[in-house]
Scaffold this motif. Sequence first.
Motif, PDB file in Angstrom:
ATOM      1  N   ALA A 174     -17.940  -3.807 -27.080  1.00 38.14           N
ATOM      2  CA  ALA A 174     -16.556  -3.413 -26.797  1.00 38.14           C
ATOM      3  C   ALA A 174     -15.943  -4.345 -25.765  1.00 38.14           C
ATOM      4  N   SER A 175     -15.025  -5.162 -26.202  1.00 37.30           N
ATOM      5  CA  SER A 175     -14.404  -6.147 -25.319  1.00 37.30           C
ATOM      6  C   SER A 175     -13.451  -5.475 -24.343  1.00 37.30           C
ATOM      7  N   GLN A 176     -13.520  -5.921 -23.100  1.00 39.89           N
ATOM      8  CA  GLN A 176     -12.607  -5.449 -22.052  1.00 39.89           C
ATOM      9  C   GLN A 176     -12.496  -3.932 -22.057  1.00 39.89           C
ATOM     10  N   ALA A 177     -13.652  -3.271 -22.079  1.00 43.73           N
ATOM     11  CA  ALA A 177     -13.666  -1.816 -22.199  1.00 43.73           C
ATOM     12  C   ALA A 177     -14.280  -1.134 -20.988  1.00 43.73           C
ATOM     13  N   ASN A 178     -14.427  -1.857 -19.864  1.00 44.22           N
ATOM     14  CA  ASN A 178     -15.076  -1.233 -18.714  1.00 44.22           C
ATOM     15  C   ASN A 178     -14.324  -0.005 -18.218  1.00 44.22           C
ATOM     16  N   ASP A 179     -12.997  -0.008 -18.373  1.00 43.33           N
ATOM     17  CA  ASP A 179     -12.233   1.173 -17.985  1.00 43.33           C
ATOM     18  C   ASP A 179     -12.607   2.376 -18.843  1.00 43.33           C
ATOM     19  N   LEU A 221     -13.446   3.686 -27.672  1.00 41.97           N
ATOM     20  CA  LEU A 221     -14.617   2.835 -27.481  1.00 41.97           C
ATOM     21  C   LEU A 221     -15.058   2.225 -28.807  1.00 41.97           C
ATOM     22  N   THR A 222     -15.059   3.033 -29.854  1.00 39.86           N
ATOM     23  CA  THR A 222     -15.446   2.530 -31.173  1.00 39.86           C
ATOM     24  C   THR A 222     -14.474   1.458 -31.643  1.00 39.86           C
ATOM     25  N   GLU A 223     -13.198   1.712 -31.443  1.00 38.52           N
ATOM     26  CA  GLU A 223     -12.173   0.757 -31.868  1.00 38.52           C
ATOM     27  C   GLU A 223     -12.364  -0.597 -31.185  1.00 38.52           C
ATOM     28  N   ARG A 224     -12.698  -0.582 -29.902  1.00 39.04           N
ATOM     29  CA  ARG A 224     -12.880  -1.836 -29.175  1.00 39.04           C
ATOM     30  C   ARG A 224     -14.165  -2.543 -29.575  1.00 39.04           C
ATOM     31  N   ALA A 225     -15.131  -1.807 -30.127  1.00 39.55           N
ATOM     32  CA  ALA A 225     -16.431  -2.395 -30.446  1.00 39.55           C
ATOM     33  C   ALA A 225     -16.482  -3.033 -31.826  1.00 39.55           C
ATOM     34  N   LEU A 226     -15.759  -2.507 -32.798  1.00 37.63           N
ATOM     35  CA  LEU A 226     -15.855  -3.000 -34.171  1.00 37.63           C
ATOM     36  C   LEU A 226     -15.685  -4.516 -34.210  1.00 37.63           C
ATOM     37  N   THR A 239     -17.050   5.407 -36.479  1.00 44.91           N
ATOM     38  CA  THR A 239     -17.209   4.058 -37.019  1.00 44.91           C
ATOM     39  C   THR A 239     -16.755   3.996 -38.464  1.00 44.91           C
ATOM     40  N   GLU A 240     -16.989   5.057 -39.221  1.00 42.98           N
ATOM     41  CA  GLU A 240     -16.517   5.082 -40.614  1.00 42.98           C
ATOM     42  C   GLU A 240     -14.999   5.032 -40.666  1.00 42.98           C
ATOM     43  N   ASP A 241     -14.375   5.939 -39.951  1.00 39.03           N
ATOM     44  CA  ASP A 241     -12.916   6.067 -39.986  1.00 39.03           C
ATOM     45  C   ASP A 241     -12.242   4.789 -39.499  1.00 39.03           C
ATOM     46  N   LEU A 242     -12.662   4.301 -38.349  1.00 40.76           N
ATOM     47  CA  LEU A 242     -11.963   3.178 -37.736  1.00 40.76           C
ATOM     48  C   LEU A 242     -12.282   1.851 -38.403  1.00 40.76           C
ATOM     49  N   SER A 243     -13.458   1.714 -39.017  1.00 40.95           N
ATOM     50  CA  SER A 243     -13.732   0.490 -39.783  1.00 40.95           C
ATOM     51  C   SER A 243     -12.741   0.358 -40.924  1.00 40.95           C
ATOM     52  N   ALA A 244     -12.473   1.463 -41.607  1.00 38.08           N
ATOM     53  CA  ALA A 244     -11.495   1.428 -42.693  1.00 38.08           C
ATOM     54  C   ALA A 244     -10.101   1.100 -42.156  1.00 38.08           C
ATOM     55  N   GLN A 245      -9.747   1.682 -41.020  1.00 42.34           N
ATOM     56  CA  GLN A 245      -8.436   1.399 -40.436  1.00 42.34           C
ATOM     57  C   GLN A 245      -8.316  -0.077 -40.044  1.00 42.34           C
ATOM     58  N   LEU A 246      -9.398  -0.644 -39.554  1.00 43.11           N
ATOM     59  CA  LEU A 246      -9.385  -2.076 -39.204  1.00 43.11           C
ATOM     60  C   LEU A 246      -9.159  -2.931 -40.446  1.00 43.11           C
ATOM     61  N   ILE A 247      -9.867  -2.620 -41.527  1.00 45.44           N
ATOM     62  CA  ILE A 247      -9.767  -3.416 -42.749  1.00 45.44           C
ATOM     63  C   ILE A 247      -8.340  -3.427 -43.284  1.00 45.44           C
ATOM     64  N   PHE A 248      -7.628  -2.323 -43.107  1.00 45.98           N
ATOM     65  CA  PHE A 248      -6.249  -2.252 -43.605  1.00 45.98           C
ATOM     66  C   PHE A 248      -5.219  -2.636 -42.540  1.00 45.98           C
ATOM     67  N   GLY A 249      -5.681  -3.084 -41.381  1.00 46.85           N
ATOM     68  CA  GLY A 249      -4.763  -3.644 -40.394  1.00 46.85           C
ATOM     69  C   GLY A 249      -4.046  -2.648 -39.529  1.00 46.85           C
ATOM     70  N   ILE A 289      -5.506  -1.211 -36.928  1.00 45.86           N
ATOM     71  CA  ILE A 289      -5.978  -1.494 -35.581  1.00 45.86           C
ATOM     72  C   ILE A 289      -6.480  -2.934 -35.548  1.00 45.86           C
ATOM     73  N   PRO A 290      -6.500  -3.548 -34.370  1.00 50.26           N
ATOM     74  CA  PRO A 290      -6.989  -4.926 -34.272  1.00 50.26           C
ATOM     75  C   PRO A 290      -8.514  -4.967 -34.267  1.00 50.26           C
ATOM     76  N   ALA A 291      -9.066  -6.152 -34.424  1.00 50.91           N
ATOM     77  CA  ALA A 291     -10.500  -6.382 -34.257  1.00 50.91           C
ATOM     78  C   ALA A 291     -10.682  -7.207 -32.991  1.00 50.91           C
ATOM     79  N   VAL A 292     -11.437  -6.658 -32.040  1.00 51.10           N
ATOM     80  CA  VAL A 292     -11.633  -7.361 -30.765  1.00 51.10           C
ATOM     81  C   VAL A 292     -13.094  -7.425 -30.350  1.00 51.10           C
ATOM     82  N   GLY A 293     -14.005  -6.761 -31.080  1.00 50.88           N
ATOM     83  CA  GLY A 293     -15.399  -6.689 -30.682  1.00 50.88           C
ATOM     84  C   GLY A 293     -16.123  -8.022 -30.787  1.00 50.88           C
ATOM     85  N   LYS A 294     -17.171  -8.165 -29.966  1.00 52.06           N
ATOM     86  CA  LYS A 294     -18.012  -9.356 -29.954  1.00 52.06           C
ATOM     87  C   LYS A 294     -19.474  -8.931 -30.036  1.00 52.06           C
ATOM     88  N   LEU A 295     -20.246  -9.662 -30.812  1.00 51.77           N
ATOM     89  CA  LEU A 295     -21.656  -9.339 -30.993  1.00 51.77           C
ATOM     90  C   LEU A 295     -22.381  -9.449 -29.650  1.00 51.77           C
TER      91      LEU A 295
END
Length: 988
Positions: free
Chosen positions: A139-144, A399-404, A541-551, A553-559
């Motif tokens: 999760a990028s920039q998610a310390n808050d 948190l999930t949204e920032r991690a994907l 993760t299921e719900d938000l992965s689909a939302q990411l694919i359709f744009g 929410i943004p994708a900001v996560g890093k491995l």
Amino acid sequence: MRHILGFVLLFLLAVPHVQAQQPSFLKADPHWVDSVFATLSDDEKIAQLLMVAVTSDVGRSLVGTDRVSPETVEKLVRDHKVGGVVFFQGGPVPQARVTNRLQSAAKVPLLVAMDAEFGLAMRIDSTVRYPYMLTLGAASQANDLIYRMGKEVAQQARRLGVHINFAPVADVNNNPANPVINFRSFGENKYQVAEKAVAYMRGMQDYGLLTSAKHFPGHGDTGSDSHHELPVISHNRQQLDSVELYPFKELIKNGLSGVMIAHLSIPALDDTPNLPSTLSKRIVTDLLRRELGFEGLVYSDAMNMKGITKYFSDGLADAKGLVAGMDVLEFTEDVPKAIARIKEAIEKGEITPAEIAERCKRVLAAKAWVGLNHYRPVALENLYEDLNPKAAELTNRLLTERALTVLKNDADLLPLRGLDSLKIAVVSIGDGKPTIFQKTAGLYTAVDLFQVSDKAGDPEIDSLEAALRPYDVVLLTLHLSSIRPGVQYGVTAAVNKALERITKAKKTVVTVLGNPYSLAKLTGIDRARAIVLGYQLTPYTEDLSAQLIFGAIPAVGKLPVTVNERFRYGNGIGLEAIGRLKYTVPEEIGIDSDRLNSRIDSMIALALREKATPGGVIQLAKDGKVFYRKAFGSPTYEEKRQVRETDLYDLASVTKITASTTALMGLYDSGMLDLDKGLGDYYRFFRKSNKADMKLRDLLTHKAGLKAFIVFWQNARKEDGTWKKKTFRSEASRAYPIEIVPGKLYLHRKYPARMVKGIKDSPLNATKDYVYSDLSFTLYPKIVKELSGESFEDYLQGNFFRKLGATSLTFNPLRYYRADMIAPTEVDTIFRHTLVHGHVHDETAAMMGGVSGHAGLFGNANDVMKVWQMYLQKGYYGGDRFLKPGTLETFTSYQFPEIGNRRGIGFDKPTFRYTGNAPRYASPSSYGHTGFTGIMTWADPAWGLNYVFLSNRVYPTRASSALGRLNIRTGIMDLVYEELMRKKAGND
């Protein structure tokens, strides 16, 4: 000289090399600490350093029911005065009852601990499960947010009577084969691990929960599990200082309250054969206490683990642990033997009574800090609700949204665009029923669903491959059944075979809902056009992965770890959101969901009780975030089934501004339409009529002088009640193709033209005052066709609806949908003499063949909202520009306020003095419309609000006026305004 060097060495060891911050608990209520300490016997002082295991669910215990049952532990508390307990399996209410029972038996209130690394759900059911640490590492920039998670975990733990969380995990997982840390670590980068561990620790401690960073001095590079054997860490001291110890140093600098020592053999720190770090004075006292300057509580890892009991048993490990420098021995297996062994060590001078006293007082200070100096039992009332706060769902989602993480995106396939040109299949491997991912994907456009077992044989995979041939894109989700390396992370031969076959044949987006290390086990994944990593399998993760694919929410996560040469630490392709609806919870817009649900439910209950409507669907969004989506009641009063959120409704006059006005804005936008030209300029048939010079602007604001309506079906009837010649027949034919009542009533094909002539020849009103009229809207489909060259429906579908993914918006829906997917409207007793179901309710639109500009459009709430969100976003949606911002501004503004006309162009707007046509709190910039069948749509740019209310209030009869009388439609939106104003007032 040797004496001098020895003195210098001792001095260096005595001076902390880390700028340590003293834990705050050490200063807690010293008077209480001293007074309690004075009451303790020597054995009781030792017992305060012992923590025993207990379970509130004996039937499911994995750690030996005889030793951890509440009855056994209560006896230890009562007879031996142990200082604390650590809970394992169970449920919240049983655990609270056991806690109260044990506390009532204690001479000194007990410290209660749990392993709650990712929330209480790590150990007990019916509680919140937050993301794993490895997910948070992405999760990028998610310390808050990680701080917020710590705060919430603390609040939930304290509500349950828990005082210590054996967390955060501060291990740097630099061994992909690590069988015990793995997904429990924040990742392989020491700086990231430290930052996130500090954020989590601070959140917990700031809200009254003691923490215990683990597993000191670092368990991240092990290939074996200390639960079963003693792992060996072979790194040299420089590596340990540089990597493994770094996060612990940072935590200590930030006031860490506790450290847990791992059962590890670390020759670089202590080369004593088979000596676990837990029992090493060099590691616990010399390194942790003296060199790093740690002053908080030092906990052992569980004293029943094979990593320690293999070589030390019968209480010997407990004694050696205290000698090494431990404060609290977790999971002491045999309390009497442990006390006896510790007393022997005191007698031998291995540990002094003063050291026991110091550690006992440290434990008592921790008890005072968590409030045990004013102990109160755990309240059972509302415990489940308190442990599952709505705020936790939002934290989980964010948190999930920032991690994907997007790991591949060939040709910028993601986010998916051009929905009108894509035939999409959504395939789930590993789940036999429709999944959350699949259901969420279906919110964005029409998709077809397929499920495949993770044990599928060749015939099933062959069949799937054949079924997927017609599709342009396949969204393939891997629901991996395990997160652990010992079982290949849930990757089966069938999973790999299906993955290889599908990615070879199709443009595939693969979403991996599992441990990132599984990527190394997935053969053929490199052939995917796009890869989305969800890190674990959860509803979020299921719900938000689909939302990411359709744009949405943004994708900001890093491995956060290196998997192999292909997938390395830090990989992650950033994607921006493209303005599609996001689906979330009310808390994301600052509204309390319990309050909102309660208030809307009360209003809906009133509507159902007063028979204002048999049922309906409500959908609300703010700033593009759908925060409320709910179906209520039944399609009819007689039916037992519940309304579904996907049910279609007759939109009645909302057709005017979701179809006609939309099309006219498109033509205006392209320069084909001038609002200040006359009707005759665009409809040649009207050029020699008294309506030829009526400006479109006047017609669309209902001030052109047109009559309100013409009852065409009555004009087709003779005085004796029979139909006039060449109007209706009971059977369909080439001459009578227009279906009014299936199998019973059909209209002559030329009659719609006679209706248009009737409008042309109709008299005008005496003045051009505001008179709401359907008549001009009946004509707009003809104008659209003349200007665009396409039929009204084709123009709307091709230029708007299909591109928006609003696939349910259609005229004559029975062409595409089963009747049970459409809400019935009225039992018509005056014209059709039947239940109107799947056919347009409005009689004029029915006689126009179901396609008109004033009525006839059907759709579900979600798809209606997409059109209106495009309006709110000034013509932009899903990466496409549908209309120019200026066009929306023109059409949705008051046109003639100086004469008291409240209308926009096509759109209704609030009256200048409240009359109930709009929500009471709607801003002047807002706009919308209602529909006769029980519909309302309203958009308010000032608040970013988008509201859709669908119902069939005309069932069984249009005589029912309760929906309007009770102000149900406007009232519900007003509730939202009130909640937002309440939030604003609170913030101010």
